[in-house]
Design an enzyme around this catalytic site. Structure first.
Site, PDB file in Angstrom:
ATOM      1  N   ASP A  11       0.867  -1.179   0.000  1.00  0.00           N
ATOM      2  CA  ASP A  11       0.000   0.000   0.000  1.00  0.00           C
ATOM      3  C   ASP A  11       0.900   1.224   0.000  1.00  0.00           C
ATOM      4  O   ASP A  11       1.708   1.411   0.918  1.00  0.00           O
ATOM      5  CB  ASP A  11      -0.887   0.023   1.256  1.00  0.00           C
ATOM      6  CG  ASP A  11      -1.956  -1.057   1.228  1.00  0.00           C
ATOM      7  OD1 ASP A  11      -2.332  -1.490   0.123  1.00  0.00           O
ATOM      8  OD2 ASP A  11      -2.402  -1.476   2.304  1.00  0.00           O
ATOM      9  N   ASP A 130     -13.651  -3.724  -1.564  1.00  0.00           N
ATOM     10  CA  ASP A 130     -13.486  -3.409  -0.144  1.00  0.00           C
ATOM     11  C   ASP A 130     -14.841  -3.589   0.524  1.00  0.00           C
ATOM     12  O   ASP A 130     -15.806  -2.891   0.197  1.00  0.00           O
ATOM     13  CB  ASP A 130     -12.988  -1.980   0.042  1.00  0.00           C
ATOM     14  CG  ASP A 130     -11.581  -1.786  -0.502  1.00  0.00           C
ATOM     15  OD1 ASP A 130     -10.842  -2.774  -0.588  1.00  0.00           O
ATOM     16  OD2 ASP A 130     -11.222  -0.643  -0.851  1.00  0.00           O
TER      17      ASP A 130
END
Length: 276
Positions: A11, A130
């Site tokens: 990330d 998500d």
């Protein structure tokens, strides 16, 4: 039996690898290029690179970081964040990525999935989902959805183990039911689904096996489990009970809790096929 994949996730925010909890409280975890090189040496099967603030900041993925990372490794390499058009996909792939990951843009423009699959092949298209557990549909939180996915919403009366799709780096609810969305994107041309539990992200408390099972039993494309790895057993549970084809993790690898080889050896000893 196809070998299950172990995938470190990078990330990236402002050119640095970061890790948070439940998508917030980010902590610096190093340089993305050096991290990718390290994980290749450690035996990773693939690398996932997510520019986690690109969609929120309304900007494109940092191509220079993508290019430098891709030049440094020989592993399959997936890149996501800020991809809004087929040209964006082309730029990412031409800078060295093997696959592109769509999230927010796929919800706002579902035809992008099929357009990308037609242009580059389904094997290049990953749809990242998500997911967050909710108790029912919140009308006030639901934006206007494209007409062809308006029917994928969570019903007003649904309660219990319902999962909602979130976009913009896990900040914005959509009202879309995760399982319905997974089925839809698989039909539209997604070659793979990257399924992240927002509730479990960064907690080291284990993958959301119930969420995984709901999605893996509903689609016929590979599903990558993401969010919650903290022990060797968690990787095993995601595969054996959740049906995951691959397991992705960040903090347990970034901060040295254990090595990728340790995970593979544990899985192999427990009759899970992996590449040793």
């Amino acid at each position: 039996m196809l070998a299950k994949r172990i995938i470190p996730c990078l990330d990236v925010n402002a050119g640095r690898v970061v890790k948070g909890v439940n998508f917030v409280n980010l902590t610096d975890a190093g340089d993305p290029v050096e991290s990718a090189k390290f994980y290749e040496q450690e035996g990773a099967d693939e690398i996932v690179f997510l520019d986690i603030t690109a969609s929120v900041d309304n900007r494109s993925t940092m191509l220079n970081v993508v290019r430098k990372t891709a030049e440094s490794i020989f592993l399959p390499f997936t890149v996501g964040g800020g991809i809004r058009t087929v040209d964006d996909m082309r730029n990412i792939l031409s800078n060295g990525a093997d696959k592109v990951s769509l999230n927010t843009a796929a919800v706002l423009n579902p035809e992008l999935i099929s357009s990308g699959a037609a242009e580059f092949g389904v094997q290049c298209i990953v749809v990242a989902i998500d997911a967050k557990k909710v108790t029912g549909r919140n009308e006030a939180a639901i934006p206007e959805l494209p007409e062809d996915i308006a029917g994928l919403g969570i019903s007003l009366w649904e309660t219990g183990d319902v999962y909602e799709v979130y976009v913009n780096g896990g900040r914005k609810p959509t009202g879309i039911d995760v399982v319905k969305w997974a089925e839809y994107v698989a039909q539209k041309g997604a070659g793979e689904i990257l399924l992240t539990s927002i509730d479990k992200d960064g907690t080291n408390s284990g993958y959301d096996v119930d969420l995984l099972r709901k999605v893996t039993s509903a689609v016929n494309v590979p599903v990558i489990a993401s969010g919650g790895a903290g022990t060797m057993e968690h990787f095993y549970e995601a595969i054996s009970a959740g049906g995951a084809d691959a397991v992705l993790a960040a903090s347990v690898f970034h901060f040295g809790r254990f090595k990728i080889a340790d995970v593979k050896n544990y899985l192999s000893k427990n009759n899970i096929a992996v590449r040793l």
